[in-house]
Enzyme design. Structure first.
Site, PDB file in Angstrom:
ATOM      1  N   HIS A   1       0.834  -1.210   0.000  1.00  0.00           N
ATOM      2  CA  HIS A   1       0.000   0.000   0.000  1.00  0.00           C
ATOM      3  C   HIS A   1       0.866   1.257   0.000  1.00  0.00           C
ATOM      4  O   HIS A   1       0.675   2.165  -0.826  1.00  0.00           O
ATOM      5  CB  HIS A   1      -0.903  -0.027   1.237  1.00  0.00           C
ATOM      6  CG  HIS A   1      -1.809   1.149   1.363  1.00  0.00           C
ATOM      7  ND1 HIS A   1      -3.122   1.129   0.976  1.00  0.00           N
ATOM      8  CD2 HIS A   1      -1.584   2.410   1.845  1.00  0.00           C
ATOM      9  CE1 HIS A   1      -3.671   2.316   1.207  1.00  0.00           C
ATOM     10  NE2 HIS A   1      -2.760   3.105   1.738  1.00  0.00           N
ATOM     11  N   GLU A   2       1.824   1.317   0.915  1.00  0.00           N
ATOM     12  CA  GLU A   2       2.664   2.516   1.004  1.00  0.00           C
ATOM     13  C   GLU A   2       3.581   2.649  -0.206  1.00  0.00           C
ATOM     14  O   GLU A   2       3.905   3.773  -0.617  1.00  0.00           O
ATOM     15  CB  GLU A   2       3.473   2.502   2.306  1.00  0.00           C
ATOM     16  CG  GLU A   2       2.627   2.514   3.571  1.00  0.00           C
ATOM     17  CD  GLU A   2       1.616   3.646   3.637  1.00  0.00           C
ATOM     18  OE1 GLU A   2       1.833   4.705   3.011  1.00  0.00           O
ATOM     19  OE2 GLU A   2       0.587   3.474   4.319  1.00  0.00           O
TER      20      GLU A   2
ATOM     21  N   HIS B   1       1.803   4.637  -2.804  1.00  0.00           N
ATOM     22  CA  HIS B   1       1.976   6.080  -2.592  1.00  0.00           C
ATOM     23  C   HIS B   1       3.364   6.538  -3.030  1.00  0.00           C
ATOM     24  O   HIS B   1       3.513   7.544  -3.739  1.00  0.00           O
ATOM     25  CB  HIS B   1       1.808   6.410  -1.104  1.00  0.00           C
ATOM     26  CG  HIS B   1       0.397   6.371  -0.604  1.00  0.00           C
ATOM     27  ND1 HIS B   1      -0.587   7.181  -1.112  1.00  0.00           N
ATOM     28  CD2 HIS B   1      -0.186   5.638   0.389  1.00  0.00           C
ATOM     29  CE1 HIS B   1      -1.724   6.953  -0.465  1.00  0.00           C
ATOM     30  NE2 HIS B   1      -1.506   6.022   0.446  1.00  0.00           N
TER      31      HIS B   1
ATOM     32  N   GLU C   1      -4.485   7.856  -3.123  1.00  0.00           N
ATOM     33  CA  GLU C   1      -5.011   6.615  -2.569  1.00  0.00           C
ATOM     34  C   GLU C   1      -5.380   5.628  -3.678  1.00  0.00           C
ATOM     35  O   GLU C   1      -5.299   4.409  -3.472  1.00  0.00           O
ATOM     36  CB  GLU C   1      -6.226   6.906  -1.694  1.00  0.00           C
ATOM     37  CG  GLU C   1      -6.627   5.763  -0.777  1.00  0.00           C
ATOM     38  CD  GLU C   1      -5.589   5.425   0.282  1.00  0.00           C
ATOM     39  OE1 GLU C   1      -5.640   4.305   0.818  1.00  0.00           O
ATOM     40  OE2 GLU C   1      -4.711   6.280   0.560  1.00  0.00           O
TER      41      GLU C   1
END
Length: 489
Positions: free
Chosen positions: A254-255, A258, A284
């Protein structure tokens, strides 16, 4: 030197100072001694005062009045500089400084209260934060809707009413699908403990598999995973749990979504307003499509299953098909960041409604815990067992990020649109993902969205990449199809 060139040189210095402030925040979460919190609050307030003064300088207004953009990119730079200037001058410098100071200190008090399961210890400082953010919102709204002004900090050109309409359209389908899924047997889960050092070794491999450039980034541990920085220095954090390696691995993916967005923005925009992700909703969308549509997909989990077997040995899952179901298990739980794709948006809708009420003055901080617990039980069907699983679980409100939460679900909506287009453009994608090769998917996202940074508005960014006006329908269809197959509905 032209007015445009002078403004861009000045803005570059301001952006560089903003990156330094961000690095202080990263250090506070990862390296800073606990006892340094009061001093760090002063440091953050000091640099925020400098940044506010630069962003609100009369020189900026003069340059904006005189500057002529040399091209379309220059026009976009001026648009974003003006948007920042207009926002900044509405907020008194003393208020901006006080918000920076109080939220820096509140973050540490939140972490301590969370660890102690003590809401009462957090209430006084949260009341300060809420009061300050209400004051800021009133200044920004200039007679308009206070919460709309807060949302605009994270997803400009979007209103709370528009978000509420999307959520109202999604909620019935999510609740219905969730109820049908939870009637079915739960897939078999992992068994045993998973060495935390080994988790971090595999997490580094996962980060690189998704294109994260460790020459311009690093992976550390924090209470709450996050990504920080832009351009040539983009850092991420994750966390480990001996009983749940998925927490570590999918927080990392997830990170990385980003971070990859920031790393892949054209270096022509470095240290300019276009050199950051255009909005938190678009940001996101990148973390969500990396984590969910790619990382939790049947093809990629085939590769991850083999990697985990090599590192950890037998963990109770016999084959890749069962592992895919384990990764995507819909289960009861309290924590937003650990929620499955199906239930995640329900967590966001709860927070959206509560923080709107807080900002409107319809809910007081002293009543927040009870309101949270009541809403959670109504939405999920069981009671919150302790504060760290309830209103103390997220860092956002302690640092004043009101208006941020709905962008998570907007990101899911955007990711649904992007995934639909990407799959159409890359018909052989799953064969590559099954070998751990994400380069076609991440390359598609880089070429169609990430490289442009803040060049376009959030909606135009998604429409340009996906070929459609953002709509929740592709996400809902994706979820229905995926969980119908997994659970045999």
């Amino acid at each position: 030197m032209s007015a445009f060139a002078e403004l861009m040189a000045y803005t570059r210095e301001t952006q560089a100072l903003g990156e330094i402030a961000g690095r202080l925040g990263w250090d506070q979460e990862t390296m800073m001694p606990a006892g340094a919190a009061p001093q760090r609050g002063e440091e953050m307030a000091a640099i925020e005062a400098v940044l506010h003064a630069r962003r609100a300088s009369p020189e900026v207004a003069d340059w904006l009045a005189q500057a002529e953009a040399p091209d379309a990119t220059g026009a976009a730079q001026l648009r974003e500089i003006k948007r920042s200037y207009d926002r900044t001058v509405k907020v008194p410098a003393d208020l901006a400084k006080e918000i920076a100071k109080v939220t820096s200190q509140a973050q540490g008090k939140w972490a301590a209260a969370r660890a102690a399961e003590d809401v009462a210890a957090f209430v006084p400082v949260l009341k300060e934060v809420v009061a300050l953010k209400r004051e800021e919102g009133q200044a920004l709204a200039a007679g308009g809707d206070l919460y709309d002004a807060m949302v605009a900090d994270y997803e400009h050109e979007t209103t709370a009413a528009e978000i509420a309409a999307i959520f109202d359209a999604m909620r019935p389908g999510l609740v219905d699908l969730r109820s049908r899924v939870l009637e079915k047997p739960t897939p078999k889960g992992l068994v045993g403990e998973f060495d935390e050092a080994a988790q971090m070794q595999l997490t580094a491999k996962l980060a690189q598999a998704f294109g994260y450039d460790l020459d311009h980034g690093r992976v550390d541990k924090a209470v709450h995973p996050f990504s920080s920085g832009s351009g040539l220095d983009v850092r991420i954090t994750t966390r480990t749990n001996k009983a749940d390696p998925f927490n570590c691995f999918y927080s990392t993916i997830h990170e990385v979504g980003h971070a990859a967005y920031e790393q892949n923005i054209s270096h022509d925009y470095l240290l300019t307003p276009l050199g950051r992700g255009v909005s938190m909703g678009v940001h996101e969308s990148q973390s969500r499509i990396y984590e969910n549509q790619i990382g939790r997909g049947e093809a990629f989990t085939t590769w991850l299953f083999a990697e985990m077997r090599e590192v950890f040995g037998d963990f109770g899952i016999e084959d890749a098909g069962s592992f895919y179901k384990a990764v995507n298990t819909v289960h009861k739980g309290y924590i937003r960041t650990e929620a499955d794709e199906l239930q995640y948006n329900l967590h966001i809708m709860l927070r959206f409604d509560l923080e709107r009420a807080l900002m409107a003055g319809d809910l007081e901080v002293e009543d927040l815990e009870a309101a949270w617990n009541d809403r959670f039980e109504a939405d999920f069907g069981y009671a919150v067992d302790r504060p760290s699983n309830g209103c103390l679980q997220d860092v956002h409100w302690s640092v004043g990020l009101f208006g941020y939460f709905p962008t998570y679900s907007l990101g899911n909506v955007y990711a649904g649109c992007l995934n639909q287009k990407m799959r159409g453009d890359l018909p052989g994608l799953d064969q590559e993902l099954a070998t751990g090769d994400t380069s076609s998917a991440t390359g598609w996202l880089r070429e169609n969205l990430q490289q442009f940074g803040g060049l376009r508005s959030p909606r135009d960014t998604i429409q340009n990449a996906s070929g459609m006006v953002p709509d929740h329908a592709p996400l809902m269809s994706y979820l229905e199809e995926k969980f119908t197959r997994i659970y045999g509905l």
